[in-house]
Design a protein around this motif. Sequence first.
Motif, PDB file in Angstrom:
ATOM      1  N   GLY A  10       0.808  -1.214   0.000  1.00 42.17           N
ATOM      2  CA  GLY A  10       0.000   0.000   0.000  1.00 42.17           C
ATOM      3  C   GLY A  10       0.837   1.256   0.000  1.00 42.17           C
ATOM      4  O   GLY A  10       0.543   2.216  -0.716  1.00 42.17           O
ATOM      5  N   ALA A  11       1.903   1.260   0.810  1.00 41.18           N
ATOM      6  CA  ALA A  11       2.745   2.452   0.895  1.00 41.18           C
ATOM      7  C   ALA A  11       3.512   2.708  -0.394  1.00 41.18           C
ATOM      8  O   ALA A  11       3.647   3.848  -0.852  1.00 41.18           O
ATOM      9  CB  ALA A  11       3.713   2.325   2.075  1.00 41.18           C
ATOM     10  N   LEU A  12       4.048   1.633  -1.005  1.00 38.26           N
ATOM     11  CA  LEU A  12       4.783   1.804  -2.254  1.00 38.26           C
ATOM     12  C   LEU A  12       3.879   2.303  -3.375  1.00 38.26           C
ATOM     13  O   LEU A  12       4.287   3.106  -4.206  1.00 38.26           O
ATOM     14  CB  LEU A  12       5.442   0.488  -2.665  1.00 38.26           C
ATOM     15  CG  LEU A  12       6.634   0.017  -1.821  1.00 38.26           C
ATOM     16  CD1 LEU A  12       7.156  -1.311  -2.345  1.00 38.26           C
ATOM     17  CD2 LEU A  12       7.743   1.059  -1.812  1.00 38.26           C
ATOM     18  N   ALA A  13       2.647   1.812  -3.385  1.00 36.24           N
ATOM     19  CA  ALA A  13       1.718   2.228  -4.438  1.00 36.24           C
ATOM     20  C   ALA A  13       1.119   3.597  -4.164  1.00 36.24           C
ATOM     21  O   ALA A  13       0.746   4.309  -5.095  1.00 36.24           O
ATOM     22  CB  ALA A  13       0.599   1.192  -4.570  1.00 36.24           C
ATOM     23  N   ALA A  14       1.032   3.972  -2.876  1.00 37.30           N
ATOM     24  CA  ALA A  14       0.282   5.169  -2.494  1.00 37.30           C
ATOM     25  C   ALA A  14       0.799   6.434  -3.164  1.00 37.30           C
ATOM     26  O   ALA A  14       0.017   7.224  -3.697  1.00 37.30           O
ATOM     27  CB  ALA A  14       0.305   5.340  -0.973  1.00 37.30           C
ATOM     28  N   GLY A  15       2.121   6.635  -3.116  1.00 39.06           N
ATOM     29  CA  GLY A  15       2.654   7.876  -3.661  1.00 39.06           C
ATOM     30  C   GLY A  15       2.347   8.041  -5.136  1.00 39.06           C
ATOM     31  O   GLY A  15       1.863   9.090  -5.577  1.00 39.06           O
ATOM     32  N   THR A  16       2.612   6.998  -5.907  1.00 42.08           N
ATOM     33  CA  THR A  16       2.384   7.054  -7.351  1.00 42.08           C
ATOM     34  C   THR A  16       0.898   7.191  -7.667  1.00 42.08           C
ATOM     35  O   THR A  16       0.501   7.999  -8.511  1.00 42.08           O
ATOM     36  CB  THR A  16       2.953   5.788  -8.020  1.00 42.08           C
ATOM     37  OG1 THR A  16       4.351   5.696  -7.728  1.00 42.08           O
ATOM     38  CG2 THR A  16       2.764   5.851  -9.521  1.00 42.08           C
ATOM     39  N   LEU A  50      -2.865   4.721   3.462  1.00 38.99           N
ATOM     40  CA  LEU A  50      -3.469   5.900   4.095  1.00 38.99           C
ATOM     41  C   LEU A  50      -2.440   6.831   4.709  1.00 38.99           C
ATOM     42  O   LEU A  50      -2.488   8.055   4.503  1.00 38.99           O
ATOM     43  CB  LEU A  50      -4.469   5.458   5.171  1.00 38.99           C
ATOM     44  CG  LEU A  50      -5.089   6.608   5.962  1.00 38.99           C
ATOM     45  CD1 LEU A  50      -6.037   7.416   5.095  1.00 38.99           C
ATOM     46  CD2 LEU A  50      -5.808   6.107   7.202  1.00 38.99           C
ATOM     47  N   LEU A  51      -1.508   6.287   5.477  1.00 37.48           N
ATOM     48  CA  LEU A  51      -0.644   7.126   6.289  1.00 37.48           C
ATOM     49  C   LEU A  51       0.224   8.093   5.483  1.00 37.48           C
ATOM     50  O   LEU A  51       0.202   9.307   5.744  1.00 37.48           O
ATOM     51  CB  LEU A  51       0.215   6.256   7.213  1.00 37.48           C
ATOM     52  CG  LEU A  51       0.853   6.974   8.392  1.00 37.48           C
ATOM     53  CD1 LEU A  51      -0.189   7.677   9.238  1.00 37.48           C
ATOM     54  CD2 LEU A  51       1.634   5.976   9.244  1.00 37.48           C
ATOM     55  N   PRO A  52       0.996   7.631   4.490  1.00 38.58           N
ATOM     56  CA  PRO A  52       1.790   8.606   3.725  1.00 38.58           C
ATOM     57  C   PRO A  52       0.925   9.588   2.957  1.00 38.58           C
ATOM     58  O   PRO A  52       1.323  10.743   2.750  1.00 38.58           O
ATOM     59  CB  PRO A  52       2.618   7.726   2.777  1.00 38.58           C
ATOM     60  CG  PRO A  52       1.908   6.425   2.711  1.00 38.58           C
ATOM     61  CD  PRO A  52       1.246   6.244   4.050  1.00 38.58           C
ATOM     62  N   ALA A  61       4.267  13.170  -2.333  1.00 35.94           N
ATOM     63  CA  ALA A  61       3.598  11.914  -1.994  1.00 35.94           C
ATOM     64  C   ALA A  61       4.446  10.722  -2.414  1.00 35.94           C
ATOM     65  O   ALA A  61       4.503   9.701  -1.719  1.00 35.94           O
ATOM     66  CB  ALA A  61       2.220  11.847  -2.653  1.00 35.94           C
ATOM     67  N   THR A  62       5.125  10.836  -3.559  1.00 37.40           N
ATOM     68  CA  THR A  62       6.000   9.751  -4.008  1.00 37.40           C
ATOM     69  C   THR A  62       7.173   9.570  -3.052  1.00 37.40           C
ATOM     70  O   THR A  62       7.508   8.438  -2.672  1.00 37.40           O
ATOM     71  CB  THR A  62       6.525  10.039  -5.425  1.00 37.40           C
ATOM     72  OG1 THR A  62       5.414  10.078  -6.328  1.00 37.40           O
ATOM     73  CG2 THR A  62       7.510   8.974  -5.877  1.00 37.40           C
ATOM     74  N   ALA A  63       7.800  10.665  -2.644  1.00 36.74           N
ATOM     75  CA  ALA A  63       8.962  10.579  -1.750  1.00 36.74           C
ATOM     76  C   ALA A  63       8.582   9.982  -0.399  1.00 36.74           C
ATOM     77  O   ALA A  63       9.253   9.075   0.109  1.00 36.74           O
ATOM     78  CB  ALA A  63       9.572  11.969  -1.563  1.00 36.74           C
ATOM     79  N   VAL A  64       7.486  10.477   0.190  1.00 36.64           N
ATOM     80  CA  VAL A  64       7.051   9.958   1.484  1.00 36.64           C
ATOM     81  C   VAL A  64       6.574   8.512   1.342  1.00 36.64           C
ATOM     82  O   VAL A  64       6.879   7.656   2.179  1.00 36.64           O
ATOM     83  CB  VAL A  64       5.940  10.845   2.087  1.00 36.64           C
ATOM     84  CG1 VAL A  64       5.420  10.240   3.397  1.00 36.64           C
ATOM     85  CG2 VAL A  64       6.454  12.254   2.343  1.00 36.64           C
ATOM     86  N   GLY A  65       5.815   8.245   0.277  1.00 40.52           N
ATOM     87  CA  GLY A  65       5.285   6.906   0.077  1.00 40.52           C
ATOM     88  C   GLY A  65       6.378   5.862  -0.070  1.00 40.52           C
ATOM     89  O   GLY A  65       6.306   4.777   0.517  1.00 40.52           O
ATOM     90  N   TRP A  66       7.426   6.182  -0.840  1.00 42.07           N
ATOM     91  CA  TRP A  66       8.499   5.214  -1.042  1.00 42.07           C
ATOM     92  C   TRP A  66       9.386   5.088   0.195  1.00 42.07           C
ATOM     93  O   TRP A  66       9.890   4.005   0.492  1.00 42.07           O
ATOM     94  CB  TRP A  66       9.326   5.570  -2.270  1.00 42.07           C
ATOM     95  CG  TRP A  66       8.683   5.025  -3.507  1.00 42.07           C
ATOM     96  CD1 TRP A  66       7.632   5.567  -4.193  1.00 42.07           C
ATOM     97  CD2 TRP A  66       9.019   3.810  -4.173  1.00 42.07           C
ATOM     98  NE1 TRP A  66       7.292   4.762  -5.257  1.00 42.07           N
ATOM     99  CE2 TRP A  66       8.123   3.681  -5.275  1.00 42.07           C
ATOM    100  CE3 TRP A  66       9.979   2.827  -3.971  1.00 42.07           C
ATOM    101  CZ2 TRP A  66       8.171   2.601  -6.149  1.00 42.07           C
ATOM    102  CZ3 TRP A  66      10.033   1.745  -4.851  1.00 42.07           C
ATOM    103  CH2 TRP A  66       9.128   1.643  -5.921  1.00 42.07           C
TER     104      TRP A  66
END
Length: 443
Positions: free
Chosen positions: A71-77, A125-127, A371-376
């Motif tokens: 979820g986190a890896l996908a979230a930013g993108t 959700l979190l990032p 969002a990409t930086a935080v998500g990854w």
Amino acid sequence: MSSSPAVLSPRGSRLALLVVGLCWLAVLFDGLDMFIYGSVLPRMLEEKALGMTSGQAGDLGSYATFGMLVGALAAGTVADRIGRKKLMVSCVALFSLASGLCAVASSVAVFGLGRTLAGVGLGGLLPTAISMVSDYAPRTRAALTIGLLMTAHHTGGILSAYVALWIVEPLGWRAAFWVCVAPLLFVPVLAKWLPESLSFLVARGRTDEARELAARYDVELPAAATGKPAAGARWNSLLGLFRGGEWVQTLLYWLASFGGLLLVYGVATWLPTLMRGEGYELGSALTFVVLFNLGGIVGMLVAGRASDRFGAPRISSIWFALTAGGVFLLSVHMPLALTFVVVFLTGVFLNSAQTMVYATVSIGSAPANRATAVGWTSGMGRFGAVFGPWLGGQLLAAGKGDWGFTAFALAGFSSMVFIGVAALRTAKRSGTGSPDRKLVGAH
């Protein structure tokens, strides 16, 4: 020039409060769902629920964190493409429905599927929420605002302990997961009232929507390109984390996040069970969960304020050092009152240390790829979150549960080193000797 909207009126402040308030509630439910498994785990193991063993319990904790990794890896993108609001609404719906699957599970495999799906929603959700509040936070209070948001995560942890105390005893462990379905009622509220990120709207060329929202609350549009990005732009955001000398800094953040999340989720999953192994009753063990999360709330506010003044990476490094010491002390037999104090202080430093890694990345990122930086950073750290619960389960199954605290302390020490080196590199590159000055300017 500021990369976030400048608040020009009390109505603009109202917009910031609305965004932070709705994101806070969403993260509260995130925390409840995340911590509920650790809170009910001692009872599930006692009852041998679903035929579960200690080793399987650790595996199940890792399933949830593996889902969070995805979820986190996908979230930013995904968030940078479809919008942070839509992603947040989808994540809350997903982890709520997945908790329902856990509640009706008839086998370890079905329960594991529910926890994995819940993890995807929790991880996304979190990032996304951090990126959203970063868009609307005042420049000089960015880290404090993120810290305030994260108090919701630990409020959810406290709530999970009371759900375990008040509901599991009379109704059984399944009832606790039915409680975690309740956030579905919040989904329509979030969909109706949460505004979309102004930075996202402008970056996607949806300037009419952005102007309407800005006019409604008397805020300034962020400075950004108004053209719709090319199809490969979202990959450019990721590649931007590695261009030039940025790859070293990116890897340092990822490694710090790995150790931090190994520590956070290892302790969150196994704290009640490890404390029961030290001879404490279930009520006392759950009291440790409450104290740990109360410490997390205090720590978020203290660390956020300190980070706005001294720099998020510097505070994160110091906090990780103090965390390592506190976690190691938990492996030493102490009087109950002193143990309560150590658990509380460990909660103060542990949880906010990891959050300030996110704050460092978020504050130092441009709106287009925040969002990409935080998500990854969150996503790569989730490998540690997967490993932590598994490690605790393996040590417990081998009869070496007290070594769990030592292993988690070593993870905290490693994160101290990585984020500390990142802070020194930032100071050297900025030429100011102050890690925070570059970060604030970038925001």
